[in-house]
Motif scaffolding. Structure first.
Motif, PDB file in Angstrom:
ATOM      1  N   GLY A  21      37.558  58.064  25.550  1.00 56.69           N
ATOM      2  CA  GLY A  21      37.637  56.761  26.195  1.00 56.69           C
ATOM      3  C   GLY A  21      36.349  56.500  26.947  1.00 56.69           C
ATOM      4  O   GLY A  21      35.916  57.334  27.750  1.00 56.69           O
ATOM      5  N   LEU A  22      35.706  55.364  26.683  1.00 58.80           N
ATOM      6  CA  LEU A  22      34.460  54.992  27.371  1.00 58.80           C
ATOM      7  C   LEU A  22      34.799  53.977  28.452  1.00 58.80           C
ATOM      8  O   LEU A  22      35.282  52.881  28.152  1.00 58.80           O
ATOM      9  CB  LEU A  22      33.460  54.406  26.362  1.00 58.80           C
ATOM     10  N   VAL A  23      34.582  54.337  29.712  1.00 57.17           N
ATOM     11  CA  VAL A  23      34.966  53.476  30.820  1.00 57.17           C
ATOM     12  C   VAL A  23      33.758  53.198  31.707  1.00 57.17           C
ATOM     13  O   VAL A  23      32.770  53.932  31.694  1.00 57.17           O
ATOM     14  CB  VAL A  23      36.099  54.111  31.662  1.00 57.17           C
ATOM     15  N   GLY A  24      33.854  52.137  32.502  1.00 54.68           N
ATOM     16  CA  GLY A  24      32.785  51.743  33.418  1.00 54.68           C
ATOM     17  C   GLY A  24      32.960  50.295  33.809  1.00 54.68           C
ATOM     18  O   GLY A  24      33.736  49.555  33.202  1.00 54.68           O
ATOM     19  N   ARG A  25      32.230  49.888  34.817  1.00 53.16           N
ATOM     20  CA  ARG A  25      32.341  48.525  35.317  1.00 53.16           C
ATOM     21  C   ARG A  25      31.862  47.510  34.275  1.00 53.16           C
ATOM     22  O   ARG A  25      31.103  47.835  33.361  1.00 53.16           O
ATOM     23  CB  ARG A  25      31.511  48.361  36.604  1.00 53.16           C
ATOM     24  N   ASN A  26      32.299  46.257  34.446  1.00 53.03           N
ATOM     25  CA  ASN A  26      31.837  45.170  33.568  1.00 53.03           C
ATOM     26  C   ASN A  26      30.323  45.031  33.650  1.00 53.03           C
ATOM     27  O   ASN A  26      29.737  45.132  34.730  1.00 53.03           O
ATOM     28  CB  ASN A  26      32.472  43.848  33.973  1.00 53.03           C
ATOM     29  N   GLY A  27      29.695  44.785  32.499  1.00 55.87           N
ATOM     30  CA  GLY A  27      28.256  44.537  32.475  1.00 55.87           C
ATOM     31  C   GLY A  27      27.397  45.781  32.470  1.00 55.87           C
ATOM     32  O   GLY A  27      26.169  45.681  32.511  1.00 55.87           O
ATOM     33  N   GLU A  43      38.790  48.692  37.645  1.00 53.35           N
ATOM     34  CA  GLU A  43      38.702  48.499  39.089  1.00 53.35           C
ATOM     35  C   GLU A  43      39.071  47.070  39.470  1.00 53.35           C
ATOM     36  O   GLU A  43      39.738  46.837  40.488  1.00 53.35           O
ATOM     37  CB  GLU A  43      37.289  48.834  39.579  1.00 53.35           C
ATOM     38  N   THR A  44      38.650  46.104  38.644  1.00 51.80           N
ATOM     39  CA  THR A  44      38.971  44.705  38.931  1.00 51.80           C
ATOM     40  C   THR A  44      40.456  44.431  38.709  1.00 51.80           C
ATOM     41  O   THR A  44      41.069  43.662  39.457  1.00 51.80           O
ATOM     42  CB  THR A  44      38.119  43.766  38.055  1.00 51.80           C
ATOM     43  N   ILE A  45      41.049  45.054  37.681  1.00 51.87           N
ATOM     44  CA  ILE A  45      42.492  44.903  37.452  1.00 51.87           C
ATOM     45  C   ILE A  45      43.268  45.468  38.646  1.00 51.87           C
ATOM     46  O   ILE A  45      44.250  44.880  39.108  1.00 51.87           O
ATOM     47  CB  ILE A  45      42.912  45.606  36.149  1.00 51.87           C
ATOM     48  N   GLU A  46      42.799  46.607  39.147  1.00 46.29           N
ATOM     49  CA  GLU A  46      43.438  47.208  40.316  1.00 46.29           C
ATOM     50  C   GLU A  46      43.354  46.257  41.511  1.00 46.29           C
ATOM     51  O   GLU A  46      44.340  46.049  42.243  1.00 46.29           O
ATOM     52  CB  GLU A  46      42.746  48.539  40.644  1.00 46.29           C
ATOM     53  N   ALA A  47      42.162  45.670  41.714  1.00 46.65           N
ATOM     54  CA  ALA A  47      41.982  44.729  42.824  1.00 46.65           C
ATOM     55  C   ALA A  47      42.842  43.486  42.626  1.00 46.65           C
ATOM     56  O   ALA A  47      43.401  42.942  43.589  1.00 46.65           O
ATOM     57  CB  ALA A  47      40.504  44.337  42.933  1.00 46.65           C
ATOM     58  N   LEU A  48      42.964  43.023  41.359  1.00 46.30           N
ATOM     59  CA  LEU A  48      43.809  41.867  41.066  1.00 46.30           C
ATOM     60  C   LEU A  48      45.263  42.166  41.421  1.00 46.30           C
ATOM     61  O   LEU A  48      45.953  41.320  42.014  1.00 46.30           O
ATOM     62  CB  LEU A  48      43.681  41.499  39.584  1.00 46.30           C
ATOM     63  N   GLY A  49      45.724  43.369  41.075  1.00 46.89           N
ATOM     64  CA  GLY A  49      47.098  43.748  41.396  1.00 46.89           C
ATOM     65  C   GLY A  49      47.359  43.739  42.891  1.00 46.89           C
ATOM     66  O   GLY A  49      48.374  43.200  43.358  1.00 46.89           O
ATOM     67  N   HIS A  50      46.427  44.315  43.666  1.00 51.58           N
ATOM     68  CA  HIS A  50      46.599  44.344  45.126  1.00 51.58           C
ATOM     69  C   HIS A  50      46.566  42.931  45.709  1.00 51.58           C
ATOM     70  O   HIS A  50      47.344  42.605  46.620  1.00 51.58           O
ATOM     71  CB  HIS A  50      45.508  45.203  45.763  1.00 51.58           C
ATOM     72  N   SER A  51      45.672  42.073  45.186  1.00 50.80           N
ATOM     73  CA  SER A  51      45.549  40.704  45.711  1.00 50.80           C
ATOM     74  C   SER A  51      46.795  39.879  45.405  1.00 50.80           C
ATOM     75  O   SER A  51      47.251  39.102  46.246  1.00 50.80           O
ATOM     76  CB  SER A  51      44.308  40.025  45.117  1.00 50.80           C
ATOM     77  N   LEU A  52      47.339  40.031  44.201  1.00 56.22           N
ATOM     78  CA  LEU A  52      48.555  39.295  43.846  1.00 56.22           C
ATOM     79  C   LEU A  52      49.757  39.778  44.672  1.00 56.22           C
ATOM     80  O   LEU A  52      50.653  38.999  44.991  1.00 56.22           O
ATOM     81  CB  LEU A  52      48.850  39.448  42.355  1.00 56.22           C
ATOM     82  N   THR A  53      49.764  41.069  45.013  1.00 57.00           N
ATOM     83  CA  THR A  53      50.844  41.591  45.855  1.00 57.00           C
ATOM     84  C   THR A  53      50.812  40.956  47.242  1.00 57.00           C
ATOM     85  O   THR A  53      51.858  40.643  47.834  1.00 57.00           O
ATOM     86  CB  THR A  53      50.727  43.124  45.974  1.00 57.00           C
ATOM     87  N   LYS A  54      49.592  40.731  47.756  1.00 59.26           N
ATOM     88  CA  LYS A  54      49.440  40.151  49.097  1.00 59.26           C
ATOM     89  C   LYS A  54      49.547  38.628  49.101  1.00 59.26           C
ATOM     90  O   LYS A  54      49.717  38.026  50.164  1.00 59.26           O
ATOM     91  CB  LYS A  54      48.080  40.548  49.678  1.00 59.26           C
ATOM     92  N   PHE A  55      49.430  37.996  47.933  1.00 57.42           N
ATOM     93  CA  PHE A  55      49.453  36.533  47.856  1.00 57.42           C
ATOM     94  C   PHE A  55      50.771  35.995  48.413  1.00 57.42           C
ATOM     95  O   PHE A  55      51.851  36.517  48.123  1.00 57.42           O
ATOM     96  CB  PHE A  55      49.255  36.102  46.401  1.00 57.42           C
ATOM     97  N   GLN A  56      50.686  34.917  49.206  1.00 61.11           N
ATOM     98  CA  GLN A  56      51.867  34.392  49.901  1.00 61.11           C
ATOM     99  C   GLN A  56      52.724  33.491  49.018  1.00 61.11           C
ATOM    100  O   GLN A  56      53.853  33.160  49.391  1.00 61.11           O
ATOM    101  CB  GLN A  56      51.420  33.616  51.150  1.00 61.11           C
ATOM    102  N   GLY A  57      52.201  33.074  47.864  1.00 62.46           N
ATOM    103  CA  GLY A  57      52.967  32.213  46.974  1.00 62.46           C
ATOM    104  C   GLY A  57      53.638  32.996  45.859  1.00 62.46           C
ATOM    105  O   GLY A  57      53.633  34.227  45.826  1.00 62.46           O
ATOM    106  N   GLY A  58      54.224  32.258  44.909  1.00 67.14           N
ATOM    107  CA  GLY A  58      54.899  32.880  43.774  1.00 67.14           C
ATOM    108  C   GLY A  58      53.942  33.171  42.634  1.00 67.14           C
ATOM    109  O   GLY A  58      52.869  32.557  42.530  1.00 67.14           O
TER     110      GLY A  58
END
Length: 716
Positions: free
Chosen positions: A213-219, A652-667
Motif C-alpha cells: 500500500g502506497l500512502v501519503g498526503r495529497n499532492g 489524514e484529511t478523512i480523519e479530520a473530516l470525521g472529527h469535524s462532522l462529529t462536532k458539527f452542530q447541524g444534521g
C-alpha cells in the motif's frame, strides 16, 4: 557549407524570396552557426524574417524549413540526424601545424583564424528583422513566466521526469536475458514535476507475491510515481509485465465478457490460430489435411489445455460478477456502459490478466460497499506483486502486507498492514522525539560548562576539550512532523424538529421504471446518517429528493422553513472554475467581501498561504475538495448532504473530516463507502435496495455481515 546550398533550399521553399534575405540568412549561419544547439535556436534567430518573406507559410512550415537549414549547415545533408560538420577533404593537422610555425604573426592559422563576414545585408531590413525577433523572444518570456494549467492536481504527466541509479549487475543480467527474478529493485531514484522535486534519493524493493500500500498526503506524488513505473521511466527488468489501471475501457461493440477475455492475448491468439488451421484442414483435398497443420493443431490443443483456457470464461464471469456486473450486463456492449462502469471493466481486465506487477490507483472510488468487500477478499489471494494507492484505511488493512510511506520527498518501508504501520510510525516518532530531546539536553549541558568557564585560564584545556566534543557530535535535527490537517465547519443556527422528512414518497423517472415506493424517513439536527446500497440502487436519486431537486410523484417531502442545506456532490470538484485562484473563485461565487475574508474561509479548510493564490487547476485532488468544502460553507448551512465526500482525500484529511462532522452542530446525511468514516460518525444506516429505504438497527457491522453472507451465497 557553400552559400549556394542555402540559396537552393530557400528559393525552393520561398520562390519569391529577396536576395538580401538569402544573404542575411547565410550570414547568420556562417557567423553564428556554431552557437545554435537546436533547430529551435535557429528558428528564434531567423523565423520571423522568413515568415515575413512569405505570409502564406505558417509558423510550423517555417519551423520545418529551419530544421532543414540547421541539418544542412551541420551535416551537409538534410536527412542526417547528427549535428556535426563534415570536412570536404582529409586534413593533416601535423603538416598544417609545422607549416604555421613560421607564421605566428599571421592570422590565417586554423587555430586562431576568424572567418571574414562576406555577407552584404540591407541594414534597414536587418534592424527590422532583429526587432521582430526581440519582440518574439520577449513574448515567449512572458508566456513562460505565466503559470501553466495542470490536470489531476499534479498536472500534465509529460512535465514529470525521473532519474535513478542503475545497478550494473542487474543491467547485465537483464541484457543477457538470464534474469528470471520477479522481484523489483528501484534504487536511489528521483522524481520531479517541472521544477518541483517530489521524491529524492528514494529506494523501494517490491518482493514478488507481496501486496504494497502506497500512502501519503495529497499532492506528494503517489500517482506520478505509479505512472513513472508503468511507463518504464523508472527502469525495472524488461521481462516483468506491468498493468496500471488508470483509464476506462474505450466503448465499442465488444461484449463486456469478451472484453475481459481478450486481455489474455496468448489465449486469444491460440484460439484464432486454432480456428484458422481447422478451416484449412477441412478444406484440404480428400479431407486428409496436411501433416504439418495437424501437428501444429496438436501443439495448440496442448498449450490451451496447459493454460486451462476452457476455464477462462468462468473465471472472467466470476470477476465481473464480483465487481457488480449482472449476467445481463456481462452480455452488454462496452459502449452502453457509463464511465464508472467502464472503469470497473478496466479493473476486471487487470484482475483477469494477472500481470507480474499490478498498479491500482484509488480502486475503491468507483465501487460500492459490496464490490469493495469482494475486491478485498479477491486480492488477499493475489498471486503476484501488487502496489495500490488508496485512501480507504479499512481496505488497506485488509489487503496490505507492506506499507510504503511517501513523506518529506522520501519513501519509508513498513512491514504489516496500515494499522501496524500507523502504530509503528507513532512509536518511531515518539522515540525520535525522545532521542532529540536527550541530545539537546546533553548539548545544552556542555554549552553551559563552556559559557561558564570560557574565560577561566585554569579551565582552558577543559573548555577546549568540550568545544571539540561539541563539534564531533552529529547534527541535531528536530523530528519532522507533517502539519495537522484542518477542517473547521462554521457554527450554525439550531432548529426545532421536524427538520427534514419524507412521508410515503414514491418516485419514478418514467412509467416503466419505478425507483422508490412508500419511503418514510426523517432526519433531525442530531442525525448522523449514512446511505448505503449497491451502485444503481438509487442513492443519489434519494439525495436529490431530500434536497428538493426532484419532486416525488406521490407522498410529501417536508423541510423546516429555515433549513439551509449544504450539498457536496461527488462531481463538485470537477465543477470548480480551474482558471481562477481559490480566492478569485470565492469572490466570483459570493461577491461583496474583501480578500481577507475569503482567505480566512479557505484557511478553515487548510487552503492557506500561497495555496489560496494558486490557480485551482494546480491544486491536488484533495486540495480541490477542501476548496469545494469552503464554497459549500459560505452560505452557513445548518444541514449537510454529502455525496462521496472522501473521493480524492488522503487518510489524514478523512480523519479530520470525521472529527469535524462529529462536532458539527447541524444534521448530516452522507453517501459513502469509506468504512472508517462511517464507523466514526454515523449512528444510523439507511439501506437502499429494491425500491425501498430500510433503517438498519445493527449499524455498519450488521450491514457488512449481510453483504458477506450474500457473497458466500453467490460463490456457492
Amino acid at each position: 557549407m557553400d552559400m549556394a546550398d542555402y540559396k537552393r533550399l530557400l528559393t525552393e521553399c520561398f520562390p519569391q524570396i529577396d536576395e538580401e534575405i538569402v544573404q542575411y540568412v547565410n550570414g547568420v549561419l556562417e557567423d553564428d552557426g556554431g552557437d545554435f544547439e537546436t533547430p529551435e535556436d535557429l528558428f528564434d534567430a531567423i523565423g520571423a524574417l522568413l515568415i515575413q518573406a512569405d505570409e502564406s507559410k505558417t509558423e510550423e512550415d517555417v519551423k520545418e524549413i529551419c530544421d532543414r537549414l540547421f541539418y544542412l549547415h551541420f551535416n551537409g545533408n538534410v536527412a542526417s540526424d547528427a549535428p556535426h560538420k563534415i570536412l570536404n577533404a582529409p586534413v593533416h593537422l601535423r603538416a598544417m601545424a609545422e607549416n604555421n610555425l613560421d607564421k605566428v604573426a599571421d592570422n590565417t592559422s586554423i587555430w586562431i583564424t576568424k572567418r571574414e563576414n562576406t555577407s552584404q545585408v540591407n541594414q534597414k531590413k536587418l534592424q527590422k528583422a532583429e526587432a521582430k525577433i526581440q519582440k518574439k523572444l520577449e513574448k515567449r518570456a512572458v508566456q513562460d513566466s505565466q503559470p501553466k494549467k495542470v490536470e489531476n492536481g499534479i498536472g500534465n504527466f509529460e512535465l514529470a521526469t525521473a532519474s535513478q541509479q542503475i545497478n550494473r549487475r542487474d543491467e547485465k543480467l537483464d541484457a543477457s536475458g538470464t534474469n528470471r527474478s520477479c522481484d523489483i529493485h528501484i534504487e536511489d531514484f528521483d522524481v520531479a514535476f517541472g521544477e518541483r522535486v517530489l521524491i529524492t534519493g528514494a529506494t523501494i524493493h517490491l518482493a514478488y507475491g507481496r501486496r504494497y500500500g502506497l500512502v501519503g498526503r495529497n499532492g506528494m506524488g503517489k500517482t506520478t510515481l505509479l505512472k513513472m513505473i508503468s511507463s518504464f521511466q523508472l527502469k525495472i527488468p524488461s521481462h516483468i509485465s506491468i498493468l496500471h489501471v488508470e483509464q476506462e475501457v474505450a466503448g465499442d461493440e465488444t461484449i463486456a465478457l469478451q472484453s475481459v477475455l481478450s486481455c489474455d492475448e496468448k489465449r486469444e491468439s491460440l484460439i484464432q490460430e486454432e480456428k484458422l488451421l481447422t478451416q484449412q484442414c477441412q478444406m484440404s483435398s480428400l479431407g486428409k489435411g496436411d501433416n504439418q497443420l495437424s501437428a501444429r493443431l496438436s501443439e495448440i490443443y496442448h498449450e490451451l489445455e496447459a493454460m486451462e483456457a476452457d476455464k477462462a470464461p468462468a473465471r472472467a464471469a466470476v470477476i465481473l460478477n464480483g465487481l457488480g456486473f449482472t449476467q445481463a450486463m456481462q452480455c452488454q456492449r462496452t459502449k452502453e456502459f457509463s464511465g464508472g462502469w467502464r472503469m470497473r471493466l478496466a479493473l476486471a481486465r487487470a484482475l483477469f490478466s494477472r500481470p507480474d506487477l499490478l498498479l491500482l490507483d484509488e480502486p475503491t472510488n468507483m465501487l460500492d460497499m459490496k464490490a469493495i468487500i469482494w475486491l478485498e477478499n479477491y486480492l488477499q489471494t493475489w498471486p503476484s506483486t501488487l502496489l495500490v494507492v488508496s485512501h480507504d484505511r479499512s481496505f488497506l488493512d485488509s489487503i496490505s502486507t507492506d506499507i510504503l510511506h511517501l513523506h518529506s520527498r522520501m519513501i519509508d518501508n513498513y512491514r504489516g498492514n496500515y494499522e501496524v504501520f500507523h502504530k509503528t510510525r507513532e512509536d518511531r516518532l515518539k522515540n525520535q522525539q525522545k532521542e532529540y530531546e536527550a541530545q539537546k539536553q546533553y548539548r545544552d549541558h556542555i554549552q553551559i560548562f563552556i559559557d561558564r568557564f570560557r574565560y577561566n585560564a585554569n579551565r582552558a584545556s577543559q573548555v577546549q576539550s568540550k568545544l571539540k566534543l561539541l563539534e564531533k557530535l552529529p547534527e541535531l535535527k528536530p523530528v519532522e512532523k507533517e502539519p495537522e490537517v484542518i477542517l473547521k465547519f462554521p457554527d450554525c443556527e439550531k432548529l426545532s424538529p421536524p427538520i427534514l422528512e419524507l412521508d410515503e414518497v414514491s418516485f419514478q423517472y418514467n412509467p416503466e421504471t419505478k425507483i422508490f415506493s412508500s419511503v418514510c424517513v426523517n432526519a433531525t439536527m442530531e442525525s448522523r446518517i449514512c446511505i448505503v446500497g449497491e451502485n444503481g440502487a438509487g442513492k443519489t436519486t434519494l439525495l436529490k429528493i431530500l434536497l428538493g431537486d426532484l419532486q416525488p410523484v406521490k407522498g410529501v417531502r417536508h423541510a423546516h422553513r429555515n433549513l439551509k442545506i449544504g450539498y457536496f456532490s461527488q462531481h463538485h470538484v470537477d465543477q470548480l472554475e480551474m482558471d481562477l485562484t481559490s480566492v478569485e473563485l470565492m469572490a466570483q461565487r459570493f461577491p461583496g467581501k474583501n480578500s481577507e475574508y475569503y482567505r480566512n474561509c479557505l484557511g478553515g479548510f487548510g487552503v492557506s498561504g500561497e495555496l489560496g493564490m494558486r490557480p485551482v487547476s494546480s491544486l491536488s485532488g484533495g486540495q480541490k475538495s477542501r476548496v469545494a468544502f469552503a464554497v459549500m460553507c459560505m452560505t452557513n448551512p445548518n444541514f449537510f448532504i454529502l455525496d462521496e465526500p472522501t473521493n480524492h482525500l488522503d487518510m489524514e484529511t478523512i480523519e479530520a473530516l470525521g472529527h469535524s462532522l462529529t462536532k458539527f452542530q447541524g444534521g448530516v446525511i452522507l453517501v459513502s463507502h469509506d468504512e472508517r468514516l462511517i464507523r466514526m460518525i454515523c449512528r444510523e444506516l439507511w439501506v437502499v435496495k429494491d425500491g425501498k429505504v430500510q433503517t438498519l438497527e445493527g449499524g455498519f457491522e450488521e450491514y457488512r455481515r449481510i453483504i458477506e453472507d450474500e457473497l458466500q451465497t453467490q460463490e456457492c
